[in-house]
Design an enzyme around this catalytic site. Sequence first.
Site, PDB file in Angstrom:
ATOM      1  N   SER A  15       0.541  -0.907   0.090  1.00 18.98           N
ATOM      2  CA  SER A  15       0.041   0.249   0.062  1.00 18.98           C
ATOM      3  C   SER A  15       0.924   1.127  -0.543  1.00 18.98           C
ATOM      4  O   SER A  15       2.258   0.792   0.672  1.00 18.98           O
ATOM      5  CB  SER A  15      -0.801   0.249   1.719  1.00 18.98           C
ATOM      6  OG  SER A  15      -1.504   1.535   1.387  1.00 18.98           O
ATOM      7  N   THR A  62      -9.453  -1.244   4.029  1.00 19.79           N
ATOM      8  CA  THR A  62      -9.572  -1.581   2.188  1.00 19.79           C
ATOM      9  C   THR A  62      -9.701  -3.570   2.201  1.00 19.79           C
ATOM     10  O   THR A  62     -10.046  -3.379   2.897  1.00 19.79           O
ATOM     11  CB  THR A  62      -7.557  -1.368   1.982  1.00 19.79           C
ATOM     12  OG1 THR A  62      -7.484  -1.572   0.500  1.00 19.79           O
ATOM     13  CG2 THR A  62      -7.092  -1.706   1.705  1.00 19.79           C
ATOM     14  N   LYS A  66     -14.232  -4.034   3.036  1.00 16.59           N
ATOM     15  CA  LYS A  66     -14.536  -2.331   2.682  1.00 16.59           C
ATOM     16  C   LYS A  66     -16.641  -2.727   3.253  1.00 16.59           C
ATOM     17  O   LYS A  66     -17.188  -2.158   3.445  1.00 16.59           O
ATOM     18  CB  LYS A  66     -15.148  -2.301   1.852  1.00 16.59           C
ATOM     19  CG  LYS A  66     -13.502  -1.698   1.305  1.00 16.59           C
ATOM     20  CD  LYS A  66     -13.191  -0.906  -0.520  1.00 16.59           C
ATOM     21  CE  LYS A  66     -11.777  -0.448  -0.517  1.00 16.59           C
ATOM     22  NZ  LYS A  66     -11.373   0.450  -1.506  1.00 16.59           N
ATOM     23  N   ASP A 102     -13.681   6.395  -2.229  1.00 21.60           N
ATOM     24  CA  ASP A 102     -13.294   6.004  -3.160  1.00 21.60           C
ATOM     25  C   ASP A 102     -14.797   6.351  -4.406  1.00 21.60           C
ATOM     26  O   ASP A 102     -14.236   7.355  -5.788  1.00 21.60           O
ATOM     27  CB  ASP A 102     -13.425   4.241  -3.767  1.00 21.60           C
ATOM     28  CG  ASP A 102     -13.354   4.141  -2.961  1.00 21.60           C
ATOM     29  OD1 ASP A 102     -12.190   4.291  -2.402  1.00 21.60           O
ATOM     30  OD2 ASP A 102     -13.445   3.361  -2.078  1.00 21.60           O
ATOM     31  N   GLY A 127     -15.926  -4.642 -15.089  1.00 22.54           N
ATOM     32  CA  GLY A 127     -15.983  -5.063 -13.406  1.00 22.54           C
ATOM     33  C   GLY A 127     -17.390  -5.101 -12.602  1.00 22.54           C
ATOM     34  O   GLY A 127     -18.317  -4.079 -12.923  1.00 22.54           O
ATOM     35  N   GLY A 130     -16.272  -4.283  -5.598  1.00 25.78           N
ATOM     36  CA  GLY A 130     -16.476  -3.733  -4.541  1.00 25.78           C
ATOM     37  C   GLY A 130     -16.590  -2.146  -4.884  1.00 25.78           C
ATOM     38  O   GLY A 130     -16.840  -0.659  -5.441  1.00 25.78           O
ATOM     39  N   THR A 153     -18.323 -12.604 -14.558  1.00 25.25           N
ATOM     40  CA  THR A 153     -18.844 -13.338 -13.704  1.00 25.25           C
ATOM     41  C   THR A 153     -20.163 -12.634 -14.332  1.00 25.25           C
ATOM     42  O   THR A 153     -20.488 -11.305 -13.553  1.00 25.25           O
ATOM     43  CB  THR A 153     -18.781 -13.214 -12.253  1.00 25.25           C
ATOM     44  OG1 THR A 153     -17.939 -14.546 -12.003  1.00 25.25           O
ATOM     45  CG2 THR A 153     -19.336 -14.702 -11.820  1.00 25.25           C
ATOM     46  N   ARG A 156     -23.212 -11.145 -11.480  1.00 25.87           N
ATOM     47  CA  ARG A 156     -22.455  -9.900 -10.567  1.00 25.87           C
ATOM     48  C   ARG A 156     -22.653  -8.235 -11.009  1.00 25.87           C
ATOM     49  O   ARG A 156     -23.492  -7.151 -10.685  1.00 25.87           O
ATOM     50  CB  ARG A 156     -21.176  -9.765  -9.933  1.00 25.87           C
ATOM     51  CG  ARG A 156     -20.852 -11.096  -9.206  1.00 25.87           C
ATOM     52  CD  ARG A 156     -19.378 -11.199  -8.106  1.00 25.87           C
ATOM     53  NE  ARG A 156     -19.047 -10.186  -7.467  1.00 25.87           N
ATOM     54  CZ  ARG A 156     -18.088  -9.536  -7.294  1.00 25.87           C
ATOM     55  NH1 ARG A 156     -16.711 -10.058  -7.699  1.00 25.87           N
ATOM     56  NH2 ARG A 156     -17.662  -8.887  -6.142  1.00 25.87           N
ATOM     57  N   GLY A 267      -4.735   4.856 -11.738  1.00 26.01           N
ATOM     58  CA  GLY A 267      -5.606   4.930 -10.985  1.00 26.01           C
ATOM     59  C   GLY A 267      -5.070   5.762  -9.909  1.00 26.01           C
ATOM     60  O   GLY A 267      -5.592   5.397  -8.874  1.00 26.01           O
TER      61      GLY A 267
HETATM   62  P1  ATR Z   1     -12.468  -4.343  -6.027  1.00 17.93           P
HETATM   63  O1  ATR Z   1     -12.823  -4.362  -4.810  1.00 17.93           O
HETATM   64  O2  ATR Z   1     -11.125  -4.477  -6.061  1.00 17.93           O
HETATM   65  O3  ATR Z   1     -13.619  -4.077  -6.675  1.00 17.93           O
HETATM   66  P2  ATR Z   1     -13.233  -7.184  -5.734  1.00 17.93           P
HETATM   67  O4  ATR Z   1     -14.218  -7.270  -4.864  1.00 17.93           O
HETATM   68  O5  ATR Z   1     -13.067  -8.452  -6.185  1.00 17.93           O
HETATM   69  O6  ATR Z   1     -12.082  -6.025  -5.963  1.00 17.93           O
HETATM   70  O7  ATR Z   1     -13.752  -7.413  -7.634  1.00 17.93           O
HETATM   71  C1  ATR Z   1     -12.855  -7.342  -8.340  1.00 17.93           C
HETATM   72  C2  ATR Z   1     -13.865  -7.472  -9.686  1.00 17.93           C
HETATM   73  O8  ATR Z   1     -11.621  -7.688 -10.855  1.00 17.93           O
HETATM   74  C3  ATR Z   1     -14.180  -8.482 -10.036  1.00 17.93           C
HETATM   75  O9  ATR Z   1     -15.805  -7.928 -10.615  1.00 17.93           O
HETATM   76  C4  ATR Z   1     -13.664  -9.276 -10.581  1.00 17.93           C
HETATM   77  O10 ATR Z   1     -14.467  -9.931 -11.386  1.00 17.93           O
HETATM   78  P3  ATR Z   1     -15.200 -11.651 -10.614  1.00 17.93           P
HETATM   79  O11 ATR Z   1     -16.760 -11.123 -10.467  1.00 17.93           O
HETATM   80  O12 ATR Z   1     -16.010 -12.104 -11.615  1.00 17.93           O
HETATM   81  O13 ATR Z   1     -14.020 -12.049  -9.971  1.00 17.93           O
HETATM   82  C5  ATR Z   1     -12.826  -9.009 -11.141  1.00 17.93           C
HETATM   83  N1  ATR Z   1     -11.392  -9.705 -11.485  1.00 17.93           N
HETATM   84  C6  ATR Z   1     -10.775  -9.813 -11.187  1.00 17.93           C
HETATM   85  N2  ATR Z   1     -10.028 -10.898 -11.520  1.00 17.93           N
HETATM   86  C7  ATR Z   1     -10.501 -10.486 -13.341  1.00 17.93           C
HETATM   87  C8  ATR Z   1      -9.549 -11.255 -13.857  1.00 17.93           C
HETATM   88  N3  ATR Z   1      -8.939 -12.744 -14.310  1.00 17.93           N
HETATM   89  N4  ATR Z   1     -10.349 -11.421 -14.837  1.00 17.93           N
HETATM   90  C9  ATR Z   1     -11.499 -10.196 -15.414  1.00 17.93           C
HETATM   91  N5  ATR Z   1     -12.181 -10.046 -14.678  1.00 17.93           N
HETATM   92  C10 ATR Z   1     -11.012 -10.186 -13.513  1.00 17.93           C
END
Ligand code: ATR
Length: 305
Positions: A15, A62, A66, A102, A127, A130, A153, A156, A267
Amino acid sequence: MTKFIGLIGYPIKHSVSPYFQQAALDSYHLDIRYEAWETSPEKLEAVVTGLREPRNLGANVTVPYKEAVLPLLDEVDDLAGLIGAVNTIVKRDNRLLGFNTDAHGFLEGLRQEGHFDPEGKRVVVLGAGGAARAVCFALVREKVSSLIIINRTPVRAETLAETLRSYIGDSSPSLYSGLRPAGSEGLSTEVITLPGQNLSSGETFTHCHLIVNCTSVGMKHSPQESKSPFDIEVIPPGVLVYDLVYNPYPTRLLELAGKAGANILGGLAMLVYQGAASFELWTGKKAPVDIMLDKARKVLIGGKR
Ligand code: ATR
């Protein structure tokens, strides 16, 4: 007595927040230490309860806590409740209050560093975790005209879209305006979800003004570090590509976007602006954003972590 602010997460050894938050505190000569409190899941409750000790002022929260901290707090502010995630805890009158900075950090980064006004724009968000939730609520509240959500996915993405649609729907004229969620008047964004395969089709991005990567693809120290969520061929020139991944800079996605003639934003801006908002909540003082940005950049470039 020295006071403390903690960063609660697991793992947090990479971090940058402790560096730029301490620089901000020191610029005001405050007797406050910002510390990384790496917290394993079974310790989370005890660490949050420990915030009630007189020496503690609050914390940042973090990944992955969260959402998990919400039931441990005395009160959660409206926006954090909507997003379902708290990244900042502030102790006031020995009560623990939860906020989400955020969404604000994302928008400030977009405006100050990206020079982009979201109102009326068409946006694609990758995505549905969170970070994506905070980003989508921020964009809907800023009245973007359309929002396409794509997630690995799909369920979601659909759940997030439904939450947003009902938030927007609650903003339509009603006799019972007292029941509307805070700040949802007059919103009208069209929210669409698409399956992940659409990332390889140029059509997905045609006419869009802004693409935001809220996935962890491209993140340093992850298996996808050198990957981009989509290819150069689908990136329309002139679009702004905002990658919430701040390390490395530029990510593979931003490299491709730059080559495609897009504008790019990393970011780090969001990270620092969310931290600046948290700093103001804890201290009541104006955050020295330039000092914070400068420190964060130096730490990242210097690879001190
Ligand atoms: P954050 O709080 O940082 O958003 P998170 O809730 O774990 O962390 O979400 C991570 C996001 O990255 C999700 O949208 C995840 O997709 P899934 O919902 O399918 O898990 C996405 N993500 C992580 N690894 C990935 C990968 N290799 N390819 C595509 N999407 C990915």
